[in-house]
Design a protein around this motif. Structure first.
Motif, PDB file in Angstrom:
ATOM      1  N   TRP A 157       0.428  -1.075  -0.298  1.00  0.00           N
ATOM      2  CA  TRP A 157      -0.105  -0.106  -0.152  1.00  0.00           C
ATOM      3  C   TRP A 157       0.992   1.459   0.347  1.00  0.00           C
ATOM      4  CZ3 TRP A 157      -4.393  -0.103  -1.751  1.00  0.00           C
ATOM      5  CH2 TRP A 157      -5.034  -1.371  -1.311  1.00  0.00           C
ATOM      6  N   GLN A 158       1.711   1.266   0.342  1.00  0.00           N
ATOM      7  CA  GLN A 158       2.636   2.399   0.728  1.00  0.00           C
ATOM      8  C   GLN A 158       3.553   2.405  -0.998  1.00  0.00           C
ATOM      9  OE1 GLN A 158       5.012   1.305   3.901  1.00  0.00           O
ATOM     10  NE2 GLN A 158       3.936   2.004   5.663  1.00  0.00           N
ATOM     11  N   ASP A 159       3.497   1.206  -1.580  1.00  0.00           N
ATOM     12  CA  ASP A 159       4.581   1.738  -2.243  1.00  0.00           C
ATOM     13  C   ASP A 159       3.487   2.047  -3.231  1.00  0.00           C
ATOM     14  OD1 ASP A 159       6.680   1.400  -1.654  1.00  0.00           O
ATOM     15  OD2 ASP A 159       6.974  -0.838  -1.781  1.00  0.00           O
ATOM     16  N   ALA A 160       1.886   1.664  -3.313  1.00  0.00           N
ATOM     17  CA  ALA A 160       1.229   1.881  -4.488  1.00  0.00           C
ATOM     18  C   ALA A 160       1.015   3.415  -4.522  1.00  0.00           C
ATOM     19  CB  ALA A 160      -0.319   1.288  -4.027  1.00  0.00           C
ATOM     20  N   ARG A 161       0.922   4.029  -2.769  1.00  0.00           N
ATOM     21  CA  ARG A 161       0.788   5.445  -2.783  1.00  0.00           C
ATOM     22  C   ARG A 161       1.687   6.077  -3.777  1.00  0.00           C
ATOM     23  NH1 ARG A 161      -3.057   8.252  -0.136  1.00  0.00           N
ATOM     24  NH2 ARG A 161      -3.046   6.515   1.684  1.00  0.00           N
ATOM     25  N   ILE A 162       2.802   6.216  -3.716  1.00  0.00           N
ATOM     26  CA  ILE A 162       3.914   6.544  -4.310  1.00  0.00           C
ATOM     27  C   ILE A 162       3.743   6.649  -5.776  1.00  0.00           C
ATOM     28  CG2 ILE A 162       6.390   6.186  -4.567  1.00  0.00           C
ATOM     29  CD1 ILE A 162       7.062   4.990  -2.365  1.00  0.00           C
ATOM     30  N   VAL A 163       3.202   5.544  -6.297  1.00  0.00           N
ATOM     31  CA  VAL A 163       3.128   5.748  -7.862  1.00  0.00           C
ATOM     32  C   VAL A 163       2.197   6.123  -8.394  1.00  0.00           C
ATOM     33  CG1 VAL A 163       2.474   4.185  -9.472  1.00  0.00           C
ATOM     34  CG2 VAL A 163       4.387   2.782  -7.621  1.00  0.00           C
ATOM     35  N   TRP A 164       0.919   6.269  -7.411  1.00  0.00           N
ATOM     36  CA  TRP A 164      -0.511   7.100  -7.715  1.00  0.00           C
ATOM     37  C   TRP A 164       0.344   8.590  -7.536  1.00  0.00           C
ATOM     38  CZ3 TRP A 164      -5.579   6.360  -8.252  1.00  0.00           C
ATOM     39  CH2 TRP A 164      -6.645   7.362  -7.487  1.00  0.00           C
ATOM     40  N   ASP A 165       1.007   8.953  -6.530  1.00  0.00           N
ATOM     41  CA  ASP A 165       1.206  10.455  -5.932  1.00  0.00           C
ATOM     42  C   ASP A 165       1.814  10.677  -7.838  1.00  0.00           C
ATOM     43  OD1 ASP A 165       0.555  10.421  -3.928  1.00  0.00           O
ATOM     44  OD2 ASP A 165       1.622  10.429  -3.137  1.00  0.00           O
TER      45      ASP A 165
ATOM     46  N   ASP B 120      -2.343  -3.218  -9.300  1.00  0.00           N
ATOM     47  CA  ASP B 120      -1.935  -3.515 -10.755  1.00  0.00           C
ATOM     48  C   ASP B 120      -2.000  -2.908 -11.959  1.00  0.00           C
ATOM     49  OD1 ASP B 120      -1.438  -6.717  -9.795  1.00  0.00           O
ATOM     50  OD2 ASP B 120      -2.856  -7.372 -10.432  1.00  0.00           O
ATOM     51  N   MET B 121      -3.211  -1.821 -11.636  1.00  0.00           N
ATOM     52  CA  MET B 121      -2.999  -0.683 -12.886  1.00  0.00           C
ATOM     53  C   MET B 121      -2.411   0.240 -12.798  1.00  0.00           C
ATOM     54  SD  MET B 121      -7.358  -0.881 -13.520  1.00  0.00           S
ATOM     55  CE  MET B 121      -8.106  -0.338 -11.725  1.00  0.00           C
ATOM     56  N   LEU B 122      -1.793   0.434 -11.515  1.00  0.00           N
ATOM     57  CA  LEU B 122      -1.220   1.508 -11.383  1.00  0.00           C
ATOM     58  C   LEU B 122       0.425   1.556 -11.528  1.00  0.00           C
ATOM     59  CD1 LEU B 122      -1.583   2.536  -7.484  1.00  0.00           C
ATOM     60  CD2 LEU B 122      -2.500   3.521  -9.354  1.00  0.00           C
ATOM     61  N   VAL B 123       0.620  -0.575 -11.473  1.00  0.00           N
ATOM     62  CA  VAL B 123       1.756  -0.703 -11.677  1.00  0.00           C
ATOM     63  C   VAL B 123       1.742  -0.604 -13.362  1.00  0.00           C
ATOM     64  CG1 VAL B 123       3.293  -3.063 -12.118  1.00  0.00           C
ATOM     65  CG2 VAL B 123       2.137  -1.962  -9.767  1.00  0.00           C
ATOM     66  N   GLY B 124       0.376  -1.692 -14.020  1.00  0.00           N
ATOM     67  CA  GLY B 124       0.680  -1.286 -15.502  1.00  0.00           C
ATOM     68  C   GLY B 124       0.669  -0.083 -16.660  1.00  0.00           C
TER      69      GLY B 124
ATOM     70  N   LEU C 297       2.418   2.712 -15.256  1.00  0.00           N
ATOM     71  CA  LEU C 297       3.920   3.236 -14.610  1.00  0.00           C
ATOM     72  C   LEU C 297       4.734   2.547 -15.967  1.00  0.00           C
ATOM     73  CD1 LEU C 297       5.780   4.927 -13.265  1.00  0.00           C
ATOM     74  CD2 LEU C 297       6.320   3.443 -11.534  1.00  0.00           C
ATOM     75  N   GLN C 298       4.806   1.515 -15.807  1.00  0.00           N
ATOM     76  CA  GLN C 298       5.209   0.548 -16.782  1.00  0.00           C
ATOM     77  C   GLN C 298       5.237   0.934 -18.396  1.00  0.00           C
ATOM     78  OE1 GLN C 298       3.357  -3.002 -19.247  1.00  0.00           O
ATOM     79  NE2 GLN C 298       5.896  -4.201 -19.295  1.00  0.00           N
ATOM     80  N   ARG C 299       3.865   0.983 -18.813  1.00  0.00           N
ATOM     81  CA  ARG C 299       3.780   2.093 -20.123  1.00  0.00           C
ATOM     82  C   ARG C 299       4.377   3.837 -19.816  1.00  0.00           C
ATOM     83  NH1 ARG C 299      -0.207  -1.393 -18.831  1.00  0.00           N
ATOM     84  NH2 ARG C 299      -1.655  -2.337 -20.578  1.00  0.00           N
ATOM     85  N   LEU C 300       4.574   4.107 -19.301  1.00  0.00           N
ATOM     86  CA  LEU C 300       5.445   5.365 -19.314  1.00  0.00           C
ATOM     87  C   LEU C 300       6.891   5.357 -19.442  1.00  0.00           C
ATOM     88  CD1 LEU C 300       4.072   7.366 -15.726  1.00  0.00           C
ATOM     89  CD2 LEU C 300       3.492   7.755 -18.508  1.00  0.00           C
ATOM     90  N   MET C 301       7.043   3.589 -19.093  1.00  0.00           N
ATOM     91  CA  MET C 301       8.724   4.148 -19.332  1.00  0.00           C
ATOM     92  C   MET C 301       9.426   2.833 -20.670  1.00  0.00           C
ATOM     93  SD  MET C 301      10.005   2.754 -15.481  1.00  0.00           S
ATOM     94  CE  MET C 301       8.678   1.313 -15.542  1.00  0.00           C
ATOM     95  N   VAL C 302       8.099   2.347 -21.135  1.00  0.00           N
ATOM     96  CA  VAL C 302       8.658   1.311 -22.615  1.00  0.00           C
ATOM     97  C   VAL C 302       7.983   2.473 -23.336  1.00  0.00           C
ATOM     98  CG1 VAL C 302       7.577  -0.537 -23.136  1.00  0.00           C
ATOM     99  CG2 VAL C 302       7.881  -0.754 -21.450  1.00  0.00           C
TER     100      VAL C 302
ATOM    101  N   ARG D  70       8.078  -6.776  -8.116  1.00  0.00           N
ATOM    102  CA  ARG D  70       8.246  -8.814  -7.283  1.00  0.00           C
ATOM    103  C   ARG D  70       7.363  -9.101  -6.076  1.00  0.00           C
ATOM    104  NH1 ARG D  70      13.108  -5.208  -6.338  1.00  0.00           N
ATOM    105  NH2 ARG D  70      12.609  -5.317  -4.531  1.00  0.00           N
ATOM    106  N   ALA D  71       6.010  -8.846  -5.416  1.00  0.00           N
ATOM    107  CA  ALA D  71       5.378  -9.092  -4.600  1.00  0.00           C
ATOM    108  C   ALA D  71       3.942  -9.532  -6.008  1.00  0.00           C
ATOM    109  CB  ALA D  71       4.821  -7.502  -3.732  1.00  0.00           C
ATOM    110  N   GLY D  72       4.225  -9.751  -7.313  1.00  0.00           N
ATOM    111  CA  GLY D  72       2.900  -9.912  -7.773  1.00  0.00           C
ATOM    112  C   GLY D  72       2.418  -9.184  -8.934  1.00  0.00           C
ATOM    113  N   PHE D  73       2.272  -7.966  -8.419  1.00  0.00           N
ATOM    114  CA  PHE D  73       1.373  -6.870  -9.107  1.00  0.00           C
ATOM    115  C   PHE D  73       1.154  -6.557 -10.506  1.00  0.00           C
ATOM    116  CE2 PHE D  73       0.817  -6.365  -4.159  1.00  0.00           C
ATOM    117  CZ  PHE D  73      -0.135  -6.231  -3.854  1.00  0.00           C
ATOM    118  N   THR D  74       1.483  -7.417 -11.687  1.00  0.00           N
ATOM    119  CA  THR D  74       1.705  -7.648 -12.266  1.00  0.00           C
ATOM    120  C   THR D  74       0.749  -7.563 -13.747  1.00  0.00           C
ATOM    121  OG1 THR D  74       3.096  -9.752 -12.221  1.00  0.00           O
ATOM    122  CG2 THR D  74       4.319  -8.000 -12.175  1.00  0.00           C
ATOM    123  N   SER D  75      -1.046  -8.667 -13.433  1.00  0.00           N
ATOM    124  CA  SER D  75      -1.480  -8.765 -14.238  1.00  0.00           C
ATOM    125  C   SER D  75      -1.701  -7.064 -15.247  1.00  0.00           C
ATOM    126  CB  SER D  75      -2.717  -8.865 -13.512  1.00  0.00           C
ATOM    127  OG  SER D  75      -3.548  -7.939 -13.493  1.00  0.00           O
ATOM    128  N   ARG D  76      -1.323  -6.651 -15.167  1.00  0.00           N
ATOM    129  CA  ARG D  76      -1.161  -5.511 -16.281  1.00  0.00           C
ATOM    130  C   ARG D  76      -0.643  -5.272 -16.751  1.00  0.00           C
ATOM    131  NH1 ARG D  76      -6.932  -3.307 -16.724  1.00  0.00           N
ATOM    132  NH2 ARG D  76      -7.800  -5.058 -15.577  1.00  0.00           N
TER     133      ARG D  76
END
Length: 220
Positions: A7-15, A170-174, A176-181, A206-212
């Protein structure tokens, strides 16, 4: 149960996904289609506040919206905006786009075909799609100022509205990946990813939030 660290990491990515722009008067609002009717609400509120004289809603359907909006995302957004008091002649519908790049290109073409002069766009999206929308629009619509906005929600509120915390992360992670790729594929401008955001992203992966996550050659 989602760990506290996630949750802490998700908030960083969300911001990071928030552009923190201050809404101001623009030539037009462009509302990007999705499952989230708050996009249409935010665009309607901008019209009501006198920030824009015209709204373009753009979007066909995706697997996640077909059941909810069988008539299409942009059409559903239009109906929602009309119900909120936006007059019919202030709304345009672009019903064909199936990704962010098409949202921008097709909206630009629609406005050009109508002879609408555009110097600035209020770009309305889901909260965690602001930066992606901005980077895509800057690539595909040069010479225009983009002001990003979305429903004023914090991450816990957004998760409550979706009802699935893991999916949201998962959507936050996906996103962010798009912003880099995608910049390397020519789909959007390059943007810096701060080190703390990158570390949070890597921990979430690494924690498995990779579906997106998308393949390297996926479309925008």
């Amino acid at each position: 149960m989602i760990p506290v660290q996630a949750w802490q990491d998700a908030r960083i990515v969300w911001d990071h996904h928030q552009m923190h722009h201050v809404p101001k008067p623009c030539s037009v609002a462009v509302g990007l289609g999705s499952h989230d009717l708050s996009v249409a609400t935010t665009a309607a509120e901008a019209f009501g506040a006198g920030l824009v004289p015209l709204i373009v809603f753009t979007g066909a359907n995706s697997p996640t919206t077909r059941a909810r909006f069988p008539e299409g995302e942009a059409v559903a957004y239009r109906e929602h905006a009309l119900a909120l008091g936006v007059p019919e002649d202030a709304v345009r519908v672009e019903p064909e786009a199936t990704n962010t790049g098409q949202n921008i290109r097709y909206s630009r073409e629609l406005l050009a075909a109508e002879g609408v002069e555009v110097s600035s766009v209020l770009l309305v999206s889901k909260p965690y799609e602001q930066r992606r929308a901005y980077a895509t629009a800057r690539k595909l619509w040069p010479g225009v100022e983009f002001v990003c906005t979305s429903a004023p929600l914090e991450l816990p509120e957004y998760v409550d509205g979706i009802g699935d915390g893991r999916l949201v992360i998962d959507m936050l992670v996906g996103a962010l990946q798009r912003l880099m790729v995608y910049p390397r594929q020519g789909f959007m401008i390059e943007q810096d990813v701060p080190e703390d955001v990158l570390r949070a992203y890597e921990r979430l992966c690494r924690a498995g939030f990779t579906s997106r996550l998308v393949p390297a050659r996926a479309r925008p």
